[in-house]
Design an enzyme around this catalytic site. Structure first.
Site, PDB file in Angstrom:
ATOM      1  N   LYS A   3       0.829  -1.203   0.000  1.00 18.95           N
ATOM      2  CA  LYS A   3       0.000   0.000   0.000  1.00 18.95           C
ATOM      3  C   LYS A   3       0.872   1.266   0.000  1.00 18.95           C
ATOM      4  CE  LYS A   3      -3.958  -2.128   2.406  1.00 18.95           C
ATOM      5  NZ  LYS A   3      -4.677  -2.196   3.711  1.00 18.95           N
ATOM      6  N   TYR A  43     -12.435  -2.735  -2.985  1.00 24.12           N
ATOM      7  CA  TYR A  43     -13.000  -2.682  -1.635  1.00 24.12           C
ATOM      8  C   TYR A  43     -14.524  -2.633  -1.620  1.00 24.12           C
ATOM      9  CZ  TYR A  43      -8.303  -2.155   0.331  1.00 24.12           C
ATOM     10  OH  TYR A  43      -7.002  -2.360   0.729  1.00 24.12           O
ATOM     11  N   PHE A  51     -15.251   3.070   7.739  1.00 21.62           N
ATOM     12  CA  PHE A  51     -13.900   3.441   7.312  1.00 21.62           C
ATOM     13  C   PHE A  51     -13.734   3.459   5.787  1.00 21.62           C
ATOM     14  CE2 PHE A  51     -13.937  -1.164   8.257  1.00 21.62           C
ATOM     15  CZ  PHE A  51     -13.462  -1.703   7.070  1.00 21.62           C
ATOM     16  N   ARG A  79      -1.577 -14.813   3.900  1.00 25.55           N
ATOM     17  CA  ARG A  79      -2.309 -14.120   4.980  1.00 25.55           C
ATOM     18  C   ARG A  79      -1.545 -14.241   6.309  1.00 25.55           C
ATOM     19  NH1 ARG A  79      -6.549 -10.599   3.649  1.00 25.55           N
ATOM     20  NH2 ARG A  79      -7.084 -10.795   5.831  1.00 25.55           N
ATOM     21  N   THR A  85      -5.324  -7.985  10.475  1.00 27.01           N
ATOM     22  CA  THR A  85      -5.672  -6.674   9.894  1.00 27.01           C
ATOM     23  C   THR A  85      -5.200  -5.524  10.777  1.00 27.01           C
ATOM     24  OG1 THR A  85      -7.595  -7.696   8.855  1.00 27.01           O
ATOM     25  CG2 THR A  85      -7.595  -5.285   9.011  1.00 27.01           C
ATOM     26  N   ARG A  96       2.683  -6.967   9.119  1.00 30.74           N
ATOM     27  CA  ARG A  96       1.990  -5.923   9.892  1.00 30.74           C
ATOM     28  C   ARG A  96       2.478  -5.880  11.342  1.00 30.74           C
ATOM     29  NH1 ARG A  96      -3.857  -7.502   7.278  1.00 30.74           N
ATOM     30  NH2 ARG A  96      -3.849  -6.053   5.512  1.00 30.74           N
ATOM     31  N   ASN A 106      -1.696  -0.141   7.364  1.00 25.20           N
ATOM     32  CA  ASN A 106      -1.177  -1.480   7.676  1.00 25.20           C
ATOM     33  C   ASN A 106      -0.363  -2.112   6.544  1.00 25.20           C
ATOM     34  OD1 ASN A 106      -3.325  -2.055   6.032  1.00 25.20           O
ATOM     35  ND2 ASN A 106      -4.398  -3.380   7.493  1.00 25.20           N
ATOM     36  N   HIS A 109      -1.945  -5.236   1.420  1.00 27.62           N
ATOM     37  CA  HIS A 109      -3.234  -5.884   1.161  1.00 27.62           C
ATOM     38  C   HIS A 109      -2.952  -7.277   0.615  1.00 27.62           C
ATOM     39  CE1 HIS A 109      -7.300  -6.621  -0.351  1.00 27.62           C
ATOM     40  NE2 HIS A 109      -6.700  -7.135  -1.409  1.00 27.62           N
ATOM     41  N   GLU A 120      -9.452  -9.877  -7.672  1.00 26.40           N
ATOM     42  CA  GLU A 120      -8.641  -8.690  -7.388  1.00 26.40           C
ATOM     43  C   GLU A 120      -7.490  -8.520  -8.379  1.00 26.40           C
ATOM     44  OE1 GLU A 120      -7.662  -8.952  -3.244  1.00 26.40           O
ATOM     45  OE2 GLU A 120      -9.702  -8.415  -2.650  1.00 26.40           O
TER      46      GLU A 120
HETATM   47  P1  IDP Z   1      -7.518  -7.182   5.415  1.00 25.36           P
HETATM   48  O1  IDP Z   1      -6.727  -6.101   4.713  1.00 25.36           O
HETATM   49  O2  IDP Z   1      -6.716  -7.820   6.510  1.00 25.36           O
HETATM   50  O3  IDP Z   1      -8.126  -8.182   4.477  1.00 25.36           O
HETATM   51  P2  IDP Z   1     -10.198  -6.075   5.733  1.00 25.36           P
HETATM   52  O4  IDP Z   1     -11.103  -6.349   6.885  1.00 25.36           O
HETATM   53  O5  IDP Z   1     -10.536  -6.695   4.419  1.00 25.36           O
HETATM   54  O6  IDP Z   1      -8.718  -6.451   6.179  1.00 25.36           O
HETATM   55  O7  IDP Z   1     -10.137  -4.501   5.569  1.00 25.36           O
HETATM   56  C1  IDP Z   1      -9.540  -3.930   4.419  1.00 25.36           C
HETATM   57  C2  IDP Z   1      -8.671  -2.782   4.851  1.00 25.36           C
HETATM   58  O8  IDP Z   1      -9.507  -1.760   5.375  1.00 25.36           O
HETATM   59  C3  IDP Z   1      -7.678  -3.088   5.986  1.00 25.36           C
HETATM   60  O9  IDP Z   1      -6.474  -3.678   5.543  1.00 25.36           O
HETATM   61  C4  IDP Z   1      -7.455  -1.719   6.559  1.00 25.36           C
HETATM   62  O10 IDP Z   1      -6.511  -0.980   5.771  1.00 25.36           O
HETATM   63  C5  IDP Z   1      -8.810  -1.071   6.405  1.00 25.36           C
HETATM   64  N1  IDP Z   1      -9.603  -1.194   7.629  1.00 25.36           N
HETATM   65  C6  IDP Z   1     -10.251  -2.283   8.081  1.00 25.36           C
HETATM   66  N2  IDP Z   1     -10.877  -2.033   9.243  1.00 25.36           N
HETATM   67  C7  IDP Z   1     -10.610  -0.740   9.524  1.00 25.36           C
HETATM   68  C8  IDP Z   1     -10.979   0.131  10.616  1.00 25.36           C
HETATM   69  O11 IDP Z   1     -11.678  -0.255  11.558  1.00 25.36           O
HETATM   70  N3  IDP Z   1     -10.504   1.411  10.542  1.00 25.36           N
HETATM   71  C9  IDP Z   1      -9.720   1.864   9.521  1.00 25.36           C
HETATM   72  N4  IDP Z   1      -9.365   1.077   8.480  1.00 25.36           N
HETATM   73  C10 IDP Z   1      -9.797  -0.203   8.491  1.00 25.36           C
HETATM   74 MG    MG Z   2      -9.678  -8.063   3.151  1.00 27.53          MG
END
Ligand code: IDP
Ligand code: MG
Length: 143
Positions: A3, A43, A51, A79, A85, A96, A106, A109, A120
């Site tokens: 990212k 997304y 968010f 993963r 996450t 992470r 973080n 992706h 994707e």
């Molecule tokens: P992942 O990246 O581990 O698959 P997802 O739940 O798919 O996690 O969420 C996608 C992205 O959205 C996360 O990597 C993070 O950058 C962002 N994200 C997820 N939850 C939050 C939150 O509660 N606050 C801010 N950003 C979030």
């Molecule tokens: Mg995800």
């Protein structure tokens, strides 16, 4: 995908190294700036989340490195390499866990199922762009 924060913080090499270390084969790799339309597609499942807008702003805020890798159990293992996450829950030794502090910054992706990974990568790659090759270590990685 590394990212924008991962690129800005100079972590591209370190992240790719960890993916290569386990033996995955990189077949697609490019630096791009994600468009708003691509971000919305990537997304889409988070459209209703609080968010979501911030996430679109974050992922389009600068260049990213998009990567497609092949191997055994690629999604599951990737993963684990990526970590939870929220970096606060990510184990030390994960990307992470080692390089990030906040859920909204973080670093990386990764697709969460093989099906989603294909959906994707199609946002960013045409399959004709993939490198078709064997790696010399394959006979020692796979039994
Ligand atoms: P992942 O990246 O581990 O698959 P997802 O739940 O798919 O996690 O969420 C996608 C992205 O959205 C996360 O990597 C993070 O950058 C962002 N994200 C997820 N939850 C939050 C939150 O509660 N606050 C801010 N950003 C979030
Ligand atoms: Mg995800």
């Amino acid at each position: 995908m590394i990212k924008p924060d991962g690129v800005q913080r100079g972590l591209v090499g370190k992240v790719i190294q960890r993916i290569e270390n386990v033996g995955f084969k990189v077949i697609g790799l490019k630096m791009i700036t994600v468009t708003m339309a691509q971000a919305e597609e990537q997304y889409a499942i988070h459209k209703e989340k609080p968010f979501y807008e911030g996430l679109l702003e974050y992922i389009t805020s600068g260049p990213v490195v998009a990567m497609v890798v092949e191997g055994k159990d690629t999604v599951k293992i990737t993963r684990k390499i990526v970590g939870a996450t929220n970096p606060a829950d990510a184990e030390p030794g994960s990307i992470r866990g080692d390089y990030a502090l906040e859920i909204g910054r973080n670093i990386i992706h990764a697709g969460d199922t093989p099906e989603n990974a294909i959906v994707e990568y199609k946002i960013y790659f045409d399959e004709s762009e993939f490198a078709n090759y064997s790696k010399v270590d394959e006979e020692w990685l796979y039994e």
